[in-house]
Design a protein around this motif. Structure first.
Motif, PDB file in Angstrom:
ATOM      1  N   VAL A   1     -10.631   5.261  12.293  1.00 16.85           N
ATOM      2  CA  VAL A   1     -12.683   4.386  12.372  1.00 16.85           C
ATOM      3  C   VAL A   1     -13.093   5.592  10.877  1.00 16.85           C
ATOM      4  N   LEU A   2     -13.640   4.652  10.515  1.00 16.79           N
ATOM      5  CA  LEU A   2     -14.128   4.337   8.972  1.00 16.79           C
ATOM      6  C   LEU A   2     -15.874   4.845   8.916  1.00 16.79           C
ATOM      7  N   LEU A   3     -16.139   5.913   8.179  1.00 19.84           N
ATOM      8  CA  LEU A   3     -17.493   5.952   7.769  1.00 19.84           C
ATOM      9  C   LEU A   3     -18.149   5.997   6.603  1.00 19.84           C
ATOM     10  N   ASN A   4     -18.616   5.109   6.185  1.00 16.19           N
ATOM     11  CA  ASN A   4     -19.604   4.906   5.119  1.00 16.19           C
ATOM     12  C   ASN A   4     -17.901   4.617   3.677  1.00 16.19           C
ATOM     13  N   PRO A   5     -17.270   3.961   4.546  1.00 17.90           N
ATOM     14  CA  PRO A   5     -16.185   3.497   3.397  1.00 17.90           C
ATOM     15  C   PRO A   5     -16.260   3.103   1.995  1.00 17.90           C
ATOM     16  N   VAL A   6     -15.467   2.837   0.990  1.00 16.89           N
ATOM     17  CA  VAL A   6     -15.538   2.970  -0.376  1.00 16.89           C
ATOM     18  C   VAL A   6     -14.261   2.202  -0.702  1.00 16.89           C
ATOM     19  N   ILE A   7     -14.299   1.146  -1.157  1.00 13.40           N
ATOM     20  CA  ILE A   7     -13.114   0.814  -1.690  1.00 13.40           C
ATOM     21  C   ILE A   7     -12.452   0.530  -3.067  1.00 13.40           C
ATOM     22  N   GLU A   8     -11.319   0.842  -3.822  1.00 11.71           N
ATOM     23  CA  GLU A   8     -11.323   0.797  -4.520  1.00 11.71           C
ATOM     24  C   GLU A   8     -10.281   0.180  -5.429  1.00 11.71           C
ATOM     25  N   PRO A   9     -10.185  -1.229  -6.217  1.00 15.11           N
ATOM     26  CA  PRO A   9      -9.196  -2.006  -6.258  1.00 15.11           C
ATOM     27  C   PRO A   9      -8.227  -1.257  -7.104  1.00 15.11           C
ATOM     28  N   LEU A  10      -6.463  -1.294  -6.878  1.00 16.18           N
ATOM     29  CA  LEU A  10      -5.683  -0.790  -7.765  1.00 16.18           C
ATOM     30  C   LEU A  10      -5.318  -1.673  -8.187  1.00 16.18           C
ATOM     31  N   GLY A  11      -5.868  -2.334 -10.062  1.00 16.79           N
ATOM     32  CA  GLY A  11      -4.632  -2.979 -10.177  1.00 16.79           C
ATOM     33  C   GLY A  11      -5.623  -5.166 -10.402  1.00 16.79           C
ATOM     34  N   ASP A  12      -4.659  -5.377 -10.987  1.00 17.59           N
ATOM     35  CA  ASP A  12      -5.639  -6.522 -10.914  1.00 17.59           C
ATOM     36  C   ASP A  12      -4.808  -8.160  -9.807  1.00 17.59           C
ATOM     37  N   GLU A  13      -4.167  -7.091  -9.095  1.00 20.62           N
ATOM     38  CA  GLU A  13      -3.552  -8.729  -8.176  1.00 20.62           C
ATOM     39  C   GLU A  13      -3.617  -8.608  -6.724  1.00 20.62           C
ATOM     40  N   ARG A  14      -4.093  -9.881  -6.602  1.00 24.81           N
ATOM     41  CA  ARG A  14      -4.267 -10.756  -5.754  1.00 24.81           C
ATOM     42  C   ARG A  14      -3.557 -11.566  -4.866  1.00 24.81           C
ATOM     43  N   GLU A  15      -3.963 -11.427  -3.823  1.00 30.32           N
ATOM     44  CA  GLU A  15      -2.580 -12.192  -3.213  1.00 30.32           C
ATOM     45  C   GLU A  15      -3.717 -13.111  -1.502  1.00 30.32           C
ATOM     46  N   GLU A  16      -3.148 -14.329  -0.832  1.00 33.97           N
ATOM     47  CA  GLU A  16      -3.292 -15.108  -0.553  1.00 33.97           C
ATOM     48  C   GLU A  16      -3.108 -14.774   0.875  1.00 33.97           C
ATOM     49  N   ALA A  17      -3.957 -14.904   2.034  1.00 39.28           N
ATOM     50  CA  ALA A  17      -3.713 -14.971   3.570  1.00 39.28           C
ATOM     51  C   ALA A  17      -4.670 -15.238   4.589  1.00 39.28           C
ATOM     52  N   TRP A  18      -3.648 -16.251   5.775  1.00 35.30           N
ATOM     53  CA  TRP A  18      -4.796 -15.824   6.820  1.00 35.30           C
ATOM     54  C   TRP A  18      -5.904 -14.847   6.967  1.00 35.30           C
ATOM     55  N   GLU A  19      -6.808 -15.436   7.560  1.00 39.31           N
ATOM     56  CA  GLU A  19      -7.574 -13.926   8.188  1.00 39.31           C
ATOM     57  C   GLU A  19      -8.063 -15.190   8.848  1.00 39.31           C
ATOM     58  N   GLY A  20      -9.018 -14.297  10.305  1.00 42.08           N
ATOM     59  CA  GLY A  20      -9.522 -15.052  11.472  1.00 42.08           C
ATOM     60  C   GLY A  20     -10.431 -13.762  11.287  1.00 42.08           C
TER      61      GLY A  20
END
Ligand code: NI
Length: 174
Positions: free
Chosen positions: A74-93
């Motif tokens: 459970v996360l309240l007030n989440p903050v995300i920081e990307p690490l590096g420039d790498e991206r990945e594609e995957a299927w989401e629903g």
């Protein structure tokens, strides 16, 4: 998808609400809703509460048979920081976009921080599917649904049509 609540920017949970009955009840609703629908994550905006609260995690999921385990969080007030420039594609629903899947690019590695319902700090560095789930749920708090992150709409479709690609076999949609 299309409901105005899903486009709202959620409000931060004020510190005096950590440990409160309102947050406990919201978190319980989130788990119950997520589990009833077989999801692996849910944001408060998806159940009509514009508070910055997300839940996610699973040991195994019929909806995502190849996915690794993610600790229940459970996360309240989440903050995300990307690490590096790498991206990945995957299927989401998404339980707010029922019956559909899309191929979505996300940061491969992230650090995320936030608070537990009681106000303790959470600080993790994660990659891959775990990182994807966190990015997806936190997007909900800013009114963003995964189709808005897609770059190739030819990779958007119905679960039943994509079953082979997704490895879903005969498992029921949603
Ligand atoms: Ni979603």
């Amino acid at each position: 998808m299309g409901h105005p609540e899903l486009r709202r920017i959620a409000e931060p949970v004020p510190e005096h609400e950590f440990g409160s009955a309102r947050i406990a009840s919201l978190v319980e609703d989130l788990w119950d809703t997520m589990e009833a629908r077989g999801g692996i994550g849910l944001a408060a905006t998806q159940i009509g509460e514009a508070s910055r609260v997300v839940v996610f995690g699973m040991e195994s999921s019929a909806r995502y048979p190849d996915a690794p385990e993610i600790p229940r969080t459970v996360l309240l007030n989440p903050v995300i920081e990307p690490l590096g420039d790498e991206r990945e594609e995957a299927w989401e629903g998404c339980l707010s976009v029922p019956g559909m899947r899309g191929l979505v690019p996300r940061h491969l590695r992230i650090r995320y921080r936030g608070a537990t319902p009681e106000g303790a700090g959470v600080d993790r560095e994660v990659a891959g599917f775990h990182a994807r789930v966190v990015q997806h749920e936190c997007d909900h708090l800013d009114g963003i649904l995964y189709p808005m992150r897609m770059t190739d709409m030819s990779r958007f479709g119905f679960e039943e049509e994509l079953a082979d690609v997704l490895g879903l076999g005969d498992c029921p949609p949603d």
